[in-house]
Every structure is written in C-alpha cells, then in structure tokens.
Design a protein around this motif. Structure first.
Motif, PDB file in Angstrom:
ATOM      1  N   MET A 103       0.835  -1.184   0.000  1.00  0.00           N
ATOM      2  CA  MET A 103       0.000   0.000   0.000  1.00  0.00           C
ATOM      3  C   MET A 103       0.879   1.247   0.000  1.00  0.00           C
ATOM      4  O   MET A 103       1.887   1.309   0.682  1.00  0.00           O
ATOM      5  N   TRP A 130       1.725   5.274   0.820  1.00  0.00           N
ATOM      6  CA  TRP A 130       1.601   6.060   2.041  1.00  0.00           C
ATOM      7  C   TRP A 130       0.281   6.811   2.109  1.00  0.00           C
ATOM      8  O   TRP A 130      -0.305   6.968   3.174  1.00  0.00           O
ATOM      9  N   TRP A 131      -0.236   7.270   0.982  1.00  0.00           N
ATOM     10  CA  TRP A 131      -1.480   8.039   0.991  1.00  0.00           C
ATOM     11  C   TRP A 131      -2.674   7.127   1.264  1.00  0.00           C
ATOM     12  O   TRP A 131      -3.684   7.563   1.817  1.00  0.00           O
ATOM     13  N   GLU A 132      -2.572   5.839   0.922  1.00  0.00           N
ATOM     14  CA  GLU A 132      -3.647   4.916   1.251  1.00  0.00           C
ATOM     15  C   GLU A 132      -3.697   4.660   2.759  1.00  0.00           C
ATOM     16  O   GLU A 132      -4.775   4.551   3.346  1.00  0.00           O
ATOM     17  N   TRP A 133      -2.506   4.545   3.380  1.00  0.00           N
ATOM     18  CA  TRP A 133      -2.455   4.419   4.828  1.00  0.00           C
ATOM     19  C   TRP A 133      -3.038   5.663   5.497  1.00  0.00           C
ATOM     20  O   TRP A 133      -3.771   5.569   6.487  1.00  0.00           O
ATOM     21  N   LEU A 134      -2.716   6.819   4.965  1.00  0.00           N
ATOM     22  CA  LEU A 134      -3.228   8.078   5.502  1.00  0.00           C
ATOM     23  C   LEU A 134      -4.748   8.132   5.389  1.00  0.00           C
ATOM     24  O   LEU A 134      -5.426   8.543   6.337  1.00  0.00           O
ATOM     25  N   ASP A 170      -6.753   5.542   5.300  1.00  0.00           N
ATOM     26  CA  ASP A 170      -7.287   4.573   6.262  1.00  0.00           C
ATOM     27  C   ASP A 170      -7.287   5.138   7.682  1.00  0.00           C
ATOM     28  O   ASP A 170      -8.257   4.975   8.416  1.00  0.00           O
ATOM     29  N   VAL A 171      -6.206   5.796   8.064  1.00  0.00           N
ATOM     30  CA  VAL A 171      -6.123   6.398   9.400  1.00  0.00           C
ATOM     31  C   VAL A 171      -7.171   7.503   9.547  1.00  0.00           C
ATOM     32  O   VAL A 171      -7.850   7.589  10.575  1.00  0.00           O
ATOM     33  N   CYS A 172      -7.319   8.336   8.534  1.00  0.00           N
ATOM     34  CA  CYS A 172      -8.326   9.408   8.589  1.00  0.00           C
ATOM     35  C   CYS A 172      -9.732   8.827   8.657  1.00  0.00           C
ATOM     36  O   CYS A 172     -10.584   9.331   9.400  1.00  0.00           O
TER      37      CYS A 172
END
Length: 147
Positions: free
Chosen positions: A1, A3-7, A9-11
């Motif tokens: 994944m 980094w923006w996909e992780w971001l 998901d966190v958001c």
C-alpha cells in the motif's frame, strides 16, 4: 500500500471514532434524561484560580440527591452528587470575566455551602428557581433548625 492509502485509512478510522463518540454522547444524554428532571448545570471543579475551573455538565434530581454529569463523558454514572440536606443556598451572581466564555449563555453562578466546603454551580434562572424549590421541599419531619 502507498503512504497516501495508509493516511486515508487512518483518517477514515479517526472519522469513524468521532462519529461513534458523538452517537454515544447522544444516546447517553437520552438515557439520562428519559425520566425527566435534567437540566444544564456547570460545576466549578477547581477553585484555585478565580474565574477558572468550570466544567460543563448536566444535573439530574434523583430523590434526595442532585447528580452532576459531565457533558463530554460517556460514563452513565454521575461525576459528583450532593445530598439535599447537606446543601445550603448562599447566593447568586453574574459570571465575570473568563466565566462568561466558559459557561452556557444566560447562566448565573450560584454558591452553596456543603460539609466539604463551598460548591459553585452555574445554571439558568428557571433552573435556579427549580433548584431553590427542590432545596426547600424537604420531606416532613426535617429538622429545619439544625443549620
């Protein structure tokens, strides 16, 4: 994944938690007020600094006790309780300085004496009338001269 996909998901998880917290506050408020007798009531939790230490909340009359609940808590239990026979109304005043921004609009600060010391509460004028009536409506056989 990436980094923006992780971001994202966190958001998304943070947003979901915020929505669940808000829904929990609404459900809690409904459950606490389902039997009536609740009103907006702020309590001065810390008295060390003048005009500071106010916490928004709501009050509920429960028989011979006044229960105080924090607004932004999910706990179904009151944070503070005061027995009717231990509270003595001592006067009221308008909020001053920083208190005006800390309290609900149009609330008055009232002062009561209790065995633990001074208790400062803030409530609307109509709630104050009900509070004074509740204090004076002690059950038959109450010793009015004990104070």
């Amino acid at each position: 994944m990436a980094w923006w996909e992780w971001l994202l998901d966190v958001c998304g998880a943070f947003l979901l938690l915020c929505v669940l917290y808000g829904a929990g506050l609404i459900v809690r408020r409904r459950l606490l007020s389902r039997h009536g007798g609740t009103f907006e009531l702020s309590h001065r939790h810390r008295t060390a600094a003048p005009e500071r230490g106010w916490v928004l909340g709501m009050g509920r009359y429960s028989g011979e006790r006044l229960e105080w609940f924090r607004v932004f808590s999910l706990s179904p239990r009151p944070k503070r309780t005061w027995d009717r026979d231990e509270l003595e109304y001592d006067g009221r005043r308008e909020p001053a300085g920083a208190e005006q921004a800390s309290l609900y609009p149009d609330h008055l600060v009232i002062r009561c004496q209790s065995p633990e010391g001074v208790v400062e509460l803030a409530m609307s004028v109509s709630s104050l009338v009900g509070f004074q009536a509740w204090l004076e409506a002690m059950p038959p056989g109450t010793d009015w001269n004990r104070r």
